[in-house]
Design a protein around this motif. Sequence first.
Motif, PDB file in Angstrom:
ATOM      1  N   GLY A  20       0.801  -1.222   0.000  1.00 53.10           N
ATOM      2  CA  GLY A  20       0.000   0.000   0.000  1.00 53.10           C
ATOM      3  C   GLY A  20       0.830   1.266   0.000  1.00 53.10           C
ATOM      4  N   ALA A  21       2.030   1.196   0.568  1.00 51.62           N
ATOM      5  CA  ALA A  21       2.905   2.370   0.640  1.00 51.62           C
ATOM      6  C   ALA A  21       3.779   2.518  -0.603  1.00 51.62           C
ATOM      7  CB  ALA A  21       3.799   2.267   1.877  1.00 51.62           C
TER       8      ALA A  21
ATOM      9  N   GLY B 179       0.728   2.857  -5.291  1.00 53.49           N
ATOM     10  CA  GLY B 179      -0.067   1.894  -4.534  1.00 53.49           C
ATOM     11  C   GLY B 179       0.209   0.452  -4.895  1.00 53.49           C
ATOM     12  N   GLU B 180       1.402   0.208  -5.457  1.00 53.20           N
ATOM     13  CA  GLU B 180       1.765  -1.156  -5.820  1.00 53.20           C
ATOM     14  C   GLU B 180       3.229  -1.398  -5.516  1.00 53.20           C
ATOM     15  OE1 GLU B 180       0.986  -1.606  -9.998  1.00 53.20           O
ATOM     16  OE2 GLU B 180       2.821  -0.609 -10.565  1.00 53.20           O
TER      17      GLU B 180
ATOM     18  N   ARG C  23      -0.926  -5.142  -5.736  1.00 54.27           N
ATOM     19  CA  ARG C  23      -1.684  -3.929  -5.434  1.00 54.27           C
ATOM     20  C   ARG C  23      -2.720  -4.287  -4.372  1.00 54.27           C
ATOM     21  NH1 ARG C  23      -2.733   0.836  -7.763  1.00 54.27           N
ATOM     22  NH2 ARG C  23      -1.444   0.368  -9.569  1.00 54.27           N
TER      23      ARG C  23
ATOM     24  N   ALA D  29      -8.672  -2.442  -2.745  1.00 53.36           N
ATOM     25  CA  ALA D  29      -9.343  -1.404  -1.961  1.00 53.36           C
ATOM     26  C   ALA D  29     -10.721  -1.846  -1.474  1.00 53.36           C
ATOM     27  CB  ALA D  29      -9.452  -0.132  -2.785  1.00 53.36           C
TER      28      ALA D  29
END
Length: 118
Positions: A52-53, A57-58, A100, A103
Amino acid sequence: MSKSLELTPVQTVACCSPLLAEAIPQEQAEQIAPLLKALADPVRLRLLSLVGAGAGGEACVCDLNDAFDLSQPTISHHLKVLHEVGLLDREKRGVWVYYRVNAAALSDLAGLLGRTAQ
């Protein structure tokens, strides 16, 4: 002459606080439990955080391997577990696999946690 005994009314007190909301439905609990189980491992929790960081976002599996003092097969196993429960999506690009964060899965989890905090 008999004396009659006068009783004082007693107010009953429940042993527990009453429920103010419904518990999550069984179906939702069955969907979320595997996510929580997967995240209960510190390595997987860190992997999810690192993905996530990552830029955009991957993260590439090659970058994730360097963040741990674990073998590549062990890291791959943990990533596979996160992917299988739906917390991570993956895409192969050439010889590397990029991960990734899913979400929607995190949103479901956040919704449950937010609901229990109210």
